[in-house]
Scaffold this motif. Structure first.
Motif, short mmCIF file in Angstrom:
data_model
loop_
_atom_site.label_atom_id
_atom_site.label_comp_id
_atom_site.label_asym_id
_atom_site.label_seq_id
_atom_site.Cartn_x
_atom_site.Cartn_y
_atom_site.Cartn_z
N ASP A 18 0.92 7.20 -6.24
CA ASP A 18 -0.17 8.38 -6.74
C ASP A 18 0.41 9.58 -6.21
O ASP A 18 -0.33 10.70 -6.72
N GLU A 19 1.32 9.78 -5.39
CA GLU A 19 1.86 11.03 -5.00
C GLU A 19 3.00 11.60 -5.88
O GLU A 19 3.51 12.58 -5.35
N GLY A 20 3.29 10.94 -7.10
CA GLY A 20 4.32 11.27 -7.75
C GLY A 20 5.62 10.81 -7.61
O GLY A 20 6.66 11.43 -8.14
N LYS A 62 15.95 6.29 -1.67
CA LYS A 62 14.97 7.47 -1.08
C LYS A 62 13.73 7.13 -1.08
O LYS A 62 12.94 7.48 -0.14
N VAL A 63 13.16 6.17 -2.06
CA VAL A 63 11.88 5.67 -2.17
C VAL A 63 11.70 4.75 -1.22
O VAL A 63 10.67 4.52 -0.52
N TRP A 64 12.62 3.64 -1.05
CA TRP A 64 12.84 2.81 0.07
C TRP A 64 12.60 3.32 1.26
O TRP A 64 11.46 2.85 2.17
N ASP A 65 13.34 4.37 1.62
CA ASP A 65 13.08 4.92 2.88
C ASP A 65 11.74 5.47 3.36
O ASP A 65 11.15 5.28 4.37
N LYS A 119 0.88 -1.26 0.04
CA LYS A 119 -0.19 0.07 -0.03
C LYS A 119 0.94 1.21 -0.21
O LYS A 119 0.54 2.23 -0.70
N ALA A 120 1.88 1.35 0.59
CA ALA A 120 2.80 2.34 0.81
C ALA A 120 3.64 2.55 -0.54
O ALA A 120 3.52 3.76 -0.92
N GLN A 171 9.12 3.57 6.12
CA GLN A 171 8.31 4.52 7.01
C GLN A 171 6.82 4.63 7.09
O GLN A 171 6.25 4.58 8.23
N ARG A 172 6.45 4.59 5.95
CA ARG A 172 4.84 4.57 5.75
C ARG A 172 4.30 3.28 6.17
O ARG A 172 3.23 3.28 6.78
N ALA A 173 4.79 2.32 6.09
CA ALA A 173 4.78 1.01 6.07
C ALA A 173 4.85 0.53 7.70
O ALA A 173 4.50 -0.65 7.98
N GLU A 174 5.35 1.41 8.41
CA GLU A 174 5.88 1.26 9.93
C GLU A 174 6.96 0.17 9.70
O GLU A 174 6.66 -0.75 10.70
N LEU A 175 7.88 -0.01 8.99
CA LEU A 175 8.96 -1.05 9.13
C LEU A 175 10.26 -0.15 9.16
O LEU A 175 11.08 -0.28 8.19
#
Length: 415
Positions: free
Chosen positions: A235-237, A323-326, A228-229, A330-334
């Motif tokens: 979706d946010e570019g 950068k994308v992985w970080d 989902k993250a 973070q969004r996935a709380e991992l």
């Protein structure tokens, strides 16, 4: 044979065997290419009734003309009654550890892959040379090695080094790093023993710190949050190339460098696999599941050749993954999950689903089955489920309960 020139050296390949080419201008001066493709200049002569051959220099360190001049000096010593090989051995017995490291890099890494050579050179430069480099090779004893391991483990060589454009090298310590560097150092000293530069390997017998392997596997719930993250970031570019790298890593269990460097020519659409011409363990074939194949199909468009994930890297591949992985983790709380843990998670799903370690090892491209053995505890899950099912059926039968799963013992005995 023709005169040895740079053009001739560059064009010469091993062809599955070690080859020697000899110069027609200077007898005894030659060029060698090993099975692994390492190229070097050599001088061959007879001394004391024996034929001797010594390395002049690696190709690239010297040009053919420079190596020919050096070989001429070597052969001139022979004409004066001196043995250049023996003299070189005597000189090298007074080498410092730093000089030994340089010698090992130039002559002792001929069978290693370029990526391994780069990693090993970094370990020698960042850990070994700062702590032991000025010491004479012959003065090193076991206690020095034990102290060296302890110093690396406590972070004595830790550093944050800024390089060129957007280049940064972070050197960390720790027990795991100390164990890995010690393994390399053992190889360096064994190289010295093989070259008669010292009689023993002082690393042997030193108990290494345990190099703990990280075994972080994502649960189905964590995988869902990560997926989902990644979708939200698109979706946010966010950079879609980097997002799709992460997706394909999760779907294939490949290493990060294998996917960021993936080329369309390596994708075998007919057999649904990727044929890597080289990897950490050599050439390998990675089967593609339907989901992975679908992702690649969606990405291909009109492309037939070139990088699957193009970017601004030196080789034209993407460097935007971190950068994308970080952001995604973070969004996935991992927060503690590494991108390499996607490979571990791929293996854990297979092991938990009952796939054998042999099958998992083949999917991951493991050359040694002991590498796959870290997933052995996961393969107990289907066994536990089978044990629960069988025991439950037997317990029900012993209570006089009837279930569809009970097979009469008479039938079992006949099977």
């Amino acid at each position: 044979m023709p005169k040895i020139t740079k053009k001739l050296v560059d064009a010469t390949t091993a062809d599955g065997r070690t080859r020697f080419l000899w110069d027609d201008e200077l007898p005894g001066f030659g060029f060698c290419v090993t099975v692994a493709g390492a190229k070097s200049y050599v001088a061959q002569y007879r001394f004391g009734g024996r034929s001797r051959r010594m390395t002049v220099a690696r190709h690239g360190v010297m040009t053919p003309d420079e190596a020919r001049k050096e070989a001429r000096l070597i052969l001139a010593d022979v004409a004066r009654g001196l043995d250049p090989a023996e003299r070189r051995i005597e000189q090298r017995r007074d080498l410092t550890v730093s000089e030994l490291c340089d010698l090992y890099v130039s002559e002792g890494m001929t069978t290693k892959k370029p990526s391994t050579i780069a990693t090993d050179k970094g370990k020698l430069a960042r850990h070994v040379k700062p702590l032991l480099g000025k010491r004479l090779l012959r003065s090193i004893v076991r206690a020095d090695i034990e102290r060296f391991q302890a110093d690396v483990a406590t972070g004595k060589t830790a550093a944050d080094i800024k390089g060129g454009f957007k280049s940064r090298s972070t050197v960390t310590g720790g027990r795991g790093a100390a164990a890995r560097v010690l393994g390399l150092l053992s190889g360096v000293f064994q190289f010295a023993v093989n070259r008669d530069l010292r009689p023993d390997n002082p690393v042997r017998g030193v108990k290494r710190f345990a190099d703990k392997k990280c075994e972080r596997f994502l649960s189905p719930a964590e995988m869902a949050r990560l997926g989902k993250a990644l979708t939200d970031l698109i979706d946010e570019g966010a950079n879609p190339v980097a997002v799709n790298v992460a997706r394909l890593l999760a779907l294939t269990g490949c290493r990060r460098g294998e996917i960021t460097g993936l080329r369309w020519e390596w994708v075998d659409w007919d057999r649904a696999c990727i044929r890597f011409p080289d990897s950490k363990t050599g050439a390998k074939v990675v089967p593609l599941g339907a989901a992975a194949l679908g992702l690649l199909t969606a990405l291909q468009g009109e492309a037939r050749t070139g990088s699957v994930f193009p970017g601004r890297g030196r080789d034209g591949t993407t460097t935007a993954v971190w950068k994308v992985w970080d952001k995604a983790r973070q969004r996935a709380e991992l927060p503690g999950v590494r991108i390499h843990d996607l490979r571990h998670s791929f293996a854990s799903v297979g092991a938990s689903g009952g796939d054998s370690l042999v099958v998992i090892g083949a999917l991951l491209g493991h050359r040694d089955t002991t590498t796959t053995a870290r997933y052995a505890h996961l393969s107990n899950d289907p066994l536990k489920a089978a044990a629960d099912r069988i025991a439950g059926t037997i317990a029900a039968a012993m209570k006089g309960e009837t279930t569809d799963n009970v097979v009469p013992l008479s039938k079992v005995a006949k099977r």
